[in-house]
Design a protein around this motif. Structure first.
Motif, PDB file in Angstrom:
ATOM      1  N   PHE B 236      38.182  17.942  29.772  1.00 60.71           N
ATOM      2  CA  PHE B 236      37.166  18.812  30.368  1.00 60.71           C
ATOM      3  C   PHE B 236      36.988  20.113  29.588  1.00 60.71           C
ATOM      4  CE2 PHE B 236      37.881  15.911  33.931  1.00 60.71           C
ATOM      5  CZ  PHE B 236      36.564  15.562  34.181  1.00 60.71           C
ATOM      6  N   ALA B 237      37.869  20.346  28.612  1.00 57.65           N
ATOM      7  CA  ALA B 237      37.715  21.530  27.756  1.00 57.65           C
ATOM      8  C   ALA B 237      36.987  21.199  26.451  1.00 57.65           C
ATOM      9  CB  ALA B 237      39.087  22.117  27.452  1.00 57.65           C
ATOM     10  N   ARG B 238      36.581  19.962  26.247  1.00 55.10           N
ATOM     11  CA  ARG B 238      35.844  19.611  25.014  1.00 55.10           C
ATOM     12  C   ARG B 238      34.531  20.364  24.985  1.00 55.10           C
ATOM     13  NH1 ARG B 238      35.333  13.246  24.070  1.00 55.10           N
ATOM     14  NH2 ARG B 238      34.875  13.871  21.930  1.00 55.10           N
ATOM     15  N   GLU B 239      34.219  20.855  23.810  1.00 52.64           N
ATOM     16  CA  GLU B 239      33.039  21.701  23.723  1.00 52.64           C
ATOM     17  C   GLU B 239      31.884  21.016  22.983  1.00 52.64           C
ATOM     18  OE1 GLU B 239      32.315  26.332  22.762  1.00 52.64           O
ATOM     19  OE2 GLU B 239      34.380  25.650  23.014  1.00 52.64           O
ATOM     20  N   ASN B 240      30.688  21.214  23.486  1.00 47.93           N
ATOM     21  CA  ASN B 240      29.473  20.783  22.789  1.00 47.93           C
ATOM     22  C   ASN B 240      28.981  21.954  21.944  1.00 47.93           C
ATOM     23  OD1 ASN B 240      28.746  18.133  24.124  1.00 47.93           O
ATOM     24  ND2 ASN B 240      28.953  19.448  25.907  1.00 47.93           N
ATOM     25  N   THR B 241      28.677  21.691  20.685  1.00 44.83           N
ATOM     26  CA  THR B 241      28.187  22.761  19.822  1.00 44.83           C
ATOM     27  C   THR B 241      26.852  22.344  19.232  1.00 44.83           C
ATOM     28  OG1 THR B 241      30.497  23.073  19.217  1.00 44.83           O
ATOM     29  CG2 THR B 241      28.874  24.333  17.970  1.00 44.83           C
ATOM     30  N   ALA B 242      25.876  23.250  19.335  1.00 42.46           N
ATOM     31  CA  ALA B 242      24.541  22.952  18.813  1.00 42.46           C
ATOM     32  C   ALA B 242      24.399  23.519  17.400  1.00 42.46           C
ATOM     33  CB  ALA B 242      23.496  23.570  19.730  1.00 42.46           C
ATOM     34  N   PHE B 243      23.725  22.790  16.543  1.00 39.67           N
ATOM     35  CA  PHE B 243      23.459  23.231  15.174  1.00 39.67           C
ATOM     36  C   PHE B 243      21.960  23.235  14.922  1.00 39.67           C
ATOM     37  CE2 PHE B 243      27.698  21.615  15.273  1.00 39.67           C
ATOM     38  CZ  PHE B 243      28.405  22.529  14.512  1.00 39.67           C
ATOM     39  N   LYS B 244      21.564  23.954  13.865  1.00 46.24           N
ATOM     40  CA  LYS B 244      20.139  23.988  13.555  1.00 46.24           C
ATOM     41  C   LYS B 244      19.626  22.565  13.285  1.00 46.24           C
ATOM     42  CE  LYS B 244      20.763  24.947   8.686  1.00 46.24           C
ATOM     43  NZ  LYS B 244      21.164  25.807   7.671  1.00 46.24           N
ATOM     44  N   HIS B 245      18.334  22.394  13.419  1.00 49.12           N
ATOM     45  CA  HIS B 245      17.632  21.120  13.230  1.00 49.12           C
ATOM     46  C   HIS B 245      17.932  20.088  14.322  1.00 49.12           C
ATOM     47  CE1 HIS B 245      16.592  22.909   9.497  1.00 49.12           C
ATOM     48  NE2 HIS B 245      17.756  22.703   8.920  1.00 49.12           N
ATOM     49  N   GLY B 246      18.464  20.537  15.471  1.00 47.32           N
ATOM     50  CA  GLY B 246      18.594  19.618  16.604  1.00 47.32           C
ATOM     51  C   GLY B 246      19.877  18.817  16.646  1.00 47.32           C
ATOM     52  N   HIS B 247      20.795  19.105  15.719  1.00 49.80           N
ATOM     53  CA  HIS B 247      22.054  18.343  15.698  1.00 49.80           C
ATOM     54  C   HIS B 247      23.072  18.943  16.672  1.00 49.80           C
ATOM     55  CE1 HIS B 247      20.017  16.970  12.216  1.00 49.80           C
ATOM     56  NE2 HIS B 247      20.411  17.934  11.405  1.00 49.80           N
ATOM     57  N   VAL B 248      24.028  18.093  17.065  1.00 51.59           N
ATOM     58  CA  VAL B 248      25.031  18.516  18.041  1.00 51.59           C
ATOM     59  C   VAL B 248      26.383  17.902  17.663  1.00 51.59           C
ATOM     60  CG1 VAL B 248      25.709  18.329  20.472  1.00 51.59           C
ATOM     61  CG2 VAL B 248      23.319  18.672  19.902  1.00 51.59           C
ATOM     62  N   ASN B 249      27.448  18.641  17.952  1.00 48.30           N
ATOM     63  CA  ASN B 249      28.813  18.086  17.865  1.00 48.30           C
ATOM     64  C   ASN B 249      29.407  18.033  19.248  1.00 48.30           C
ATOM     65  OD1 ASN B 249      30.289  19.735  14.930  1.00 48.30           O
ATOM     66  ND2 ASN B 249      28.778  18.109  15.094  1.00 48.30           N
ATOM     67  N   VAL B 250      30.225  17.009  19.474  1.00 47.29           N
ATOM     68  CA  VAL B 250      31.075  17.042  20.659  1.00 47.29           C
ATOM     69  C   VAL B 250      32.489  17.204  20.140  1.00 47.29           C
ATOM     70  CG1 VAL B 250      31.806  15.875  22.746  1.00 47.29           C
ATOM     71  CG2 VAL B 250      29.493  15.541  21.859  1.00 47.29           C
ATOM     72  N   GLY B 251      33.151  18.280  20.574  1.00 50.06           N
ATOM     73  CA  GLY B 251      34.466  18.632  20.066  1.00 50.06           C
ATOM     74  C   GLY B 251      35.517  17.637  20.499  1.00 50.06           C
TER      75      GLY B 251
END
Ligand code: FES
Ligand SMILES: [Fe+2]
Lengths: 164, 413
Positions: B236-251
């Protein structure tokens, strides 16, 4: 195959066809009861796209038992499969076991596949391939030592949680 | 609130702009056509991996926005991409999914791409090197120099994936998605990767619905496997991070694989530089996904086939240096959840097929909610909000009302 070749052929065919019926009826434990304690199962395919032999699923008897025991906890589509196998060849190996090759087509009979109002009741071809079984004869009965489901189909759409 | 009447059902939800979208963007044929033109023809698409064409003259074919593409490895080992279309009368030059140009085609020479129709031939750089009865038919009016293939921008990067763009003026691949790959770049690039899995699905749903499923983890409720192996404080502490051009990471977090009966820890075979049992996800606009679960990498590439139809190609990777035993273990890990007969993939595909069948072209538009806020943590729907804001800019349409021009979410309330 010795003098009792006819009897062996009959037991082998009986085992293959029985496995189809039990799998069709989702009687997983009964199917596994046709198999040796050290039974190994694999679904494979050769991909001309990546030029490789692939393994899509594999497991021994215990693994298959626990995967099928847990099916109730998983969301799945409830569209039954119908396996149509024809035993083509039965060859005896040096160690006395048998290699049995069957042609295989599995049809899917939709229930809740997509929109059940429209699709329920429709049947279509799900996969084609071969069963390549390794068996032994014990007390006149053919026992599965290995089953390889060698698929030609690589477009598997929604796939399945069930052994094929 | 009890069940709603039609007006209540059609009313906007009590959420802010950007927190819901209109389902027409998943079903409208006009929007779909515009997406092919304005998005898919303008971005980088990872069409395959270098290990799919290991030797000189190996090739692989694909399709981007209906345009047939061929990539081929030259004798100089450079991978180049071309439109797979003959400049003569428009035949698709290579029809197989993969193979080698080392051997001659029935109507051509070795080491050439030959169009079977009238036997025109091209080298691995896309030069036209042979026109049958050239002088007799064209005299001095047209020659080989005029009939080269259409070359396409092509780069190999981020672990050996082959990226192609139909846009000659596309920005560099590094600028496009370098930031989004940062979290797994080391494990992907420490040593060469090798493909071991390929299969495809054609599903009656919009391609974005597949990408959404890859970008939101709230749906872990439908995966028994993920509930028992995750759903702890670290999850539940995993973080979503947004990047330019619409990309995303899930930590990442540490997955407890052995909590699922029959499964095992993947610590021993974690990718180089990746702490044990970690799980990172890179979601690229407009629909590519790189999913590194400890010992195996999965990559999904969508090819939209219609507003309500998508092909998804699934690939699995290990390290080229794997021993046969190591490879076998990676394959088993991959298949247990991600294979066509694995625990999770089937459930994910049932999910998007269900959405697709409830959002057919012409069906009444609905509001699709993306409004969960949880400090950008795992069940926060920020990934989809970020994606659709980017989508709105590319399409100049407002995701919550695609008949209106784009405006930032705050202004759209
Ligand atoms: S169409 Fe290709 S040679 Fe004529
Ligand atoms: Fe999922």
């Amino acid at each position: 195959m010795g003098t009792n070749g006819v009897a062996v052929g009959e037991s082998v065919r009986d085992a293959v066809y029985r496995s189809c019926i039990l799998l069709d009826d989702e009687k997983w434990s009964d199917w596994l009861n046709l198999c040796d304690a050290d039974f190994e199962y694999e679904i494979t395919a050769w991909s001309p796209e990546i030029n490789k032999d692939m393994i899509y699923f594999s497991g021994n008897r215990d693994y298959l038992q626990s995967m099928t025991d847990m099916l109730d906890k998983h969301n799945t589509d409830h569209s039954p499969l119908r396996r149509h196998a024809t035993v083509y060849t039965i060859d005896e190996n040096d160690d006395g076991t048998l290699t049995v090759m069957s042609s295989l087509a599995i049809y899917q009979n939709l229930l809740d596949g997509i929109n059940s109002h429209i699709d329920a009741g429709e049947s279509h071809l799900f996969v084609i391939g071969r069963y390549i079984d390794k068996m032994k004869i014990e007390d006149g009965k053919a026992i599965f030592l290995e089953r390889k489901v060698a698929l030609d189909t690589r477009r598997l759409d929604k796939g399945s949680h069930w052994p094929l | 609130m009890p069940a709603r009447n039609h007006n209540q059902w059609k009313a906007n939800p009590p959420l802010k702009g950007g927190e819901w979208i209109d389902s027409r963007i998943y079903s409208d044929p006009e929007i779909y056509e515009q997406e092919l033109e304005d998005i898919f023809k303008k971005v980088w698409v990872p069409i395959c991996h270098e290990s799919e064409l290991p030797d000189p003259y190996d090739f692989r074919t694909a399709t981007i926005a209906r345009e047939p593409v061929v990539v081929a490895r030259g004798p100089d080992n450079v991978v180049r991409a071309f439109l797979n279309v003959c400049p003569h009368r428009g035949m698709m030059i290579e029809r197989r999914p993969s193979g080698s140009f080392e051997e001659a085609a029935p109507s051509g020479n070795p080491k050439r791409m030959t169009c079977m129709f009238h036997g025109w031939q091209y080298d691995m750089k896309g030069n036209c090197v042979y026109i049958s009865r050239e002088k007799e038919g064209y005299q001095d009016r047209l020659c080989k120099e005029d009939t080269g293939l259409r070359r396409l921008r092509c780069e190999v990067n981020f672990g050996g994936f082959i990226w192609v763009s139909l846009d000659d003026k596309v920005m560099s691949l590094e600028d496009w998605c370098g930031d989004a790959f940062k979290c797994i770049r080391k494990p992907l690039e420490a040593e060469p990767l090798e493909i071991f899995h390929y299969h495809k699905a054609v599903i009656g749903t919009n391609y974005k619905l597949w990408h959404d499923t890859n970008s939101e983890f709230y749906h872990d409720f439908m995966h028994y496997h993920n509930r028992v192996t995750g759903f702890n404080d670290a999850y539940f502490a995993r973080e979503n991070t947004a990047f330019k051009h619409g990309h995303v990471n899930v930590g990442s977090f540490e997955v407890q694989y052995d909590e699922y009966e029959g499964f095992e820890s993947r610590a021993e075979l974690s990718f180089p530089g990746l702490p044990p049992n970690q799980w990172y996800m890179v979601d690229l606009f407009p629909g590519m996904n790189f999913n590194l679960r400890g010992s195996a990498l999965r990559c999904d590439i969508v090819t939209p086939l219609g507003p309500d139809k998508v092909m998804i190609e699934f690939r699995g990777f290990g390290l080229k240096s794997d021993t046969p035993e190591e490879r076998r273990t990676r394959i088993d890990h991959h298949n247990s959840i991600w294979g066509p007969f694995g625990r999770n993939l089937h459930e994910d595909l049932i999910g998007v097929a269900g959405q697709g069948s409830a959002m057919l072209p012409g069906s009444e538009n609905r509001r699709i909610l993306h409004g969960r806020h949880e400090n950008n943590l795992i069940h926060d729907e920020v990934g989809m909000r970020h994606y659709y804001d980017e989508w709105g800019k590319w399409m100049n349409r407002l995701p919550s009302d695609p008949s209106q021009p784009y405006m930032p979410a705050e202004a759209a309330e």
